[in-house]
Scaffold this active site. Structure first.
Site, PDB file in Angstrom:
ATOM      1  N   LYS A 145       7.234 -21.892   1.588  1.00 43.88           N
ATOM      2  CA  LYS A 145       5.875 -21.469   1.967  1.00 43.88           C
ATOM      3  C   LYS A 145       5.258 -22.426   2.984  1.00 43.88           C
ATOM      4  CE  LYS A 145       4.854 -18.060  -1.351  1.00 43.88           C
ATOM      5  NZ  LYS A 145       4.089 -17.435  -2.393  1.00 43.88           N
ATOM      6  N   LYS A 181      14.715 -13.213  -0.173  1.00 41.29           N
ATOM      7  CA  LYS A 181      14.216 -12.351  -1.252  1.00 41.29           C
ATOM      8  C   LYS A 181      13.127 -11.410  -0.746  1.00 41.29           C
ATOM      9  CE  LYS A 181      10.359 -14.522  -3.548  1.00 41.29           C
ATOM     10  NZ  LYS A 181       9.483 -14.253  -4.617  1.00 41.29           N
ATOM     11  N   LYS A 192       6.186  -9.613  -1.299  1.00 43.56           N
ATOM     12  CA  LYS A 192       5.073  -8.721  -0.976  1.00 43.56           C
ATOM     13  C   LYS A 192       4.299  -9.196   0.241  1.00 43.56           C
ATOM     14  CE  LYS A 192       3.000 -10.013  -5.218  1.00 43.56           C
ATOM     15  NZ  LYS A 192       3.092 -11.457  -5.353  1.00 43.56           N
TER      16      LYS A 192
HETATM   17  N1  AQP Z   1      12.398 -10.239  -4.824  1.00 41.45           N
HETATM   18  C1  AQP Z   1      12.228 -10.424  -6.122  1.00 41.45           C
HETATM   19  N2  AQP Z   1      13.181 -10.061  -7.005  1.00 41.45           N
HETATM   20  C2  AQP Z   1      13.012 -10.247  -8.332  1.00 41.45           C
HETATM   21  N3  AQP Z   1      11.883 -10.774  -8.871  1.00 41.45           N
HETATM   22  C3  AQP Z   1      10.907 -11.149  -8.025  1.00 41.45           C
HETATM   23  N4  AQP Z   1       9.692 -11.687  -8.221  1.00 41.45           N
HETATM   24  C4  AQP Z   1       9.092 -11.869  -7.025  1.00 41.45           C
HETATM   25  N5  AQP Z   1       9.880 -11.451  -6.027  1.00 41.45           N
HETATM   26  C5  AQP Z   1      11.020 -10.992  -6.617  1.00 41.45           C
HETATM   27  C6  AQP Z   1       9.138 -11.985  -9.524  1.00 41.45           C
HETATM   28  O1  AQP Z   1       7.883 -11.343  -9.624  1.00 41.45           O
HETATM   29  C7  AQP Z   1       7.015 -12.124 -10.432  1.00 41.45           C
HETATM   30  C8  AQP Z   1       5.696 -12.300  -9.788  1.00 41.45           C
HETATM   31  O2  AQP Z   1       5.825 -13.037  -8.602  1.00 41.45           O
HETATM   32  P1  AQP Z   1       4.541 -13.690  -7.959  1.00 41.45           P
HETATM   33  O3  AQP Z   1       3.656 -12.682  -7.397  1.00 41.45           O
HETATM   34  O4  AQP Z   1       3.873 -14.578  -8.956  1.00 41.45           O
HETATM   35  O5  AQP Z   1       5.094 -14.665  -6.868  1.00 41.45           O
HETATM   36  P2  AQP Z   1       6.326 -14.626  -5.941  1.00 41.45           P
HETATM   37  O6  AQP Z   1       7.548 -14.922  -6.720  1.00 41.45           O
HETATM   38  O7  AQP Z   1       5.992 -15.559  -4.813  1.00 41.45           O
HETATM   39  O8  AQP Z   1       6.377 -13.110  -5.440  1.00 41.45           O
HETATM   40  P3  AQP Z   1       6.329 -12.553  -3.972  1.00 41.45           P
HETATM   41  O9  AQP Z   1       6.396 -11.073  -4.046  1.00 41.45           O
HETATM   42  O10 AQP Z   1       7.345 -13.248  -3.127  1.00 41.45           O
HETATM   43  O11 AQP Z   1       4.870 -12.964  -3.538  1.00 41.45           O
HETATM   44  P4  AQP Z   1       4.402 -13.707  -2.228  1.00 41.45           P
HETATM   45  O12 AQP Z   1       4.924 -12.907  -1.078  1.00 41.45           O
HETATM   46  O13 AQP Z   1       2.909 -13.729  -2.309  1.00 41.45           O
HETATM   47  O14 AQP Z   1       4.982 -15.094  -2.282  1.00 41.45           O
HETATM   48  C9  AQP Z   1       7.729 -13.453 -10.694  1.00 41.45           C
HETATM   49  O15 AQP Z   1       8.284 -13.387 -11.991  1.00 41.45           O
HETATM   50  C10 AQP Z   1       8.820 -13.462  -9.671  1.00 41.45           C
HETATM   51  O16 AQP Z   1       9.953 -14.183 -10.115  1.00 41.45           O
END
Ligand code: AQP
Length: 331
Positions: free
Chosen positions: A115, A197, A200
């Site tokens: 990040k 990965k 969002k």
């Molecule tokens: N690509 C993924 N595959 C499987 N699990 C995933 N998680 C996130 N991306 C994947 C799981 O979703 C839960 C919530 O995630 P989060 O919103 O707390 O943070 P994150 O992991 O940073 O998710 P994003 O979508 O990548 O958000 P941004 O883009 O804002 O950083 C967690 O259990 C995570 O493991």
């Protein structure tokens, strides 16, 4: 806790519309685990501001996420569904745990490194101490199990290390939590760069499937997913795009990779992608229907998050008070 059931804590940040990755990696399991556990599922708004958010959108997404939790099948009558910032103990315990966490261990966190690269104009202290807040979230509820995608495993490890360190100084204050990673769907990859990965907040909307996308664009995104030129549906090293689509299909339908591979002998990517697209659309369709039914029902949603936060506060404050006493604060 006044419960014989073991305790779960997990959450998603309202940092964008949740993706198929968030669903398959985390929320789908929450639904399955709710039968056997006492579950706390929060909307992690404090975490989300480690990256700049538009206030209006953040507010809307927070309520949308609550609707999605319910639409995905989380029962709000039996579990706590609340907004993280409504329980101030999260921020309070995070401060304390900051004083028991080392800069060195935080510097090793992959998410911080990723990040920081992605938001090089805003490498704030919150981004650095994100795992400490996450440790506080989990430890406040004397959590047994944390169902997350594999990307969060490192953060669960540090939460455990912090808890063990604190307990070794002050006695048994925190339960030591375990991570729970699904067998399939633990890491759904980007459709445009399957070595990364699915996220969002990806700048390219073609890279992710949002649970809020219309069904035609879901199908289009899957059909234009980056694969390889081999033309063989098989799970093997180097075929990241196909591996990812096979993983998505397997996670939704429960079919093994081997069986998918066998069914596709002599058939091409076009047919395979159509099947994946259909499976994804049919998986999301009932969730969207329920989501739409909940829209406009703001009083009901407010009741859920208010009552849940009240109950969550009572559990969280009990742990916080114990921590204060152990440290030597006057309570
Ligand atoms: N690509 C993924 N595959 C499987 N699990 C995933 N998680 C996130 N991306 C994947 C799981 O979703 C839960 C919530 O995630 P989060 O919103 O707390 O943070 P994150 O992991 O940073 O998710 P994003 O979508 O990548 O958000 P941004 O883009 O804002 O950083 C967690 O259990 C995570 O493991």
């Amino acid at each position: 806790m006044e419960t014989a059931k073991k305790v779960i804590f997990s959450g998603v940040q309202p940092s964008g519309n949740i993706t198929l990755g968030n669903y398959l990696g985390a929320i789908k399991n929450w639904v399955e685990l709710q039968k056997d556990y006492y579950c706390n599922y929060a909307i992690m708004d404090l975490h989300s501001i480690t990256v700049r958010q538009n206030p209006k959108e953040l507010k809307k997404r927070t309520l949308d996420l609550l609707k999605l939790y319910i639409a995905c099948g989380i029962n709000p009558d039996e579990n706590l569904l609340f907004v993280q910032s409504h329980v101030s103990a999260h921020a309070e315990l995070a401060w304390i745990l900051n004083c028991y966490t080392y800069m060195g261990e935080l510097s090793r966190m992959t998410q911080f490194k990723d990040k920081s690269k992605k938001h090089s104009n805003n490498i704030n202290a919150g981004l650095f101490t994100y795992p400490v807040l996450m440790a506080a979230d989990i430890l406040l509820y004397q959590t047994d199990l944390v169902p997350v995608g594999v990307d969060q495993l490192q953060h669960i490890e540090i939460a455990r290390d912090i808890a063990i360190r604190f307990n070794s100084i002050y006695g048994d204050v925190f339960k030591i939590p375990e991570g729970f990673i699904p067998k399939t769907g633990a890491k759904v990859m980007s459709l445009q760069d399957p070595t990364k990965k699915m996220s969002k907040s990806d700048e390219n909307p073609k890279a992710y499937i949002s649970m809020m996308d219309d069904f035609d664009s879901i199908a289009k995104k899957i059909k234009s997913a980056v694969t390889d030129s081999e033309g063989i549906v098989a799970y093997k090293e180097g075929k990241d795009g196909i591996n990812n689509l096979m993983g998505i299909l397997s996670s939704i339908t429960g079919e093994s990779m081997e069986s998918i591979q066998n069914r596709y002998v002599g058939r091409g990517y076009g047919e395979f992608k159509s099947e994946v697209a259909e499976a994804v659309v049919e998986c999301i369709r009932p969730i969207r229907q329920k989501f739409d039914e909940l829209s406009g029902n703001n009083d009901y949603l407010e009741k859920i998050y208010t009552e849940s936060a009240e109950k969550a506060r009572s559990v969280a404050n009990r742990t916080l008070k114990k921590v204060y006493k152990k440290i030597g604060f006057v309570v």
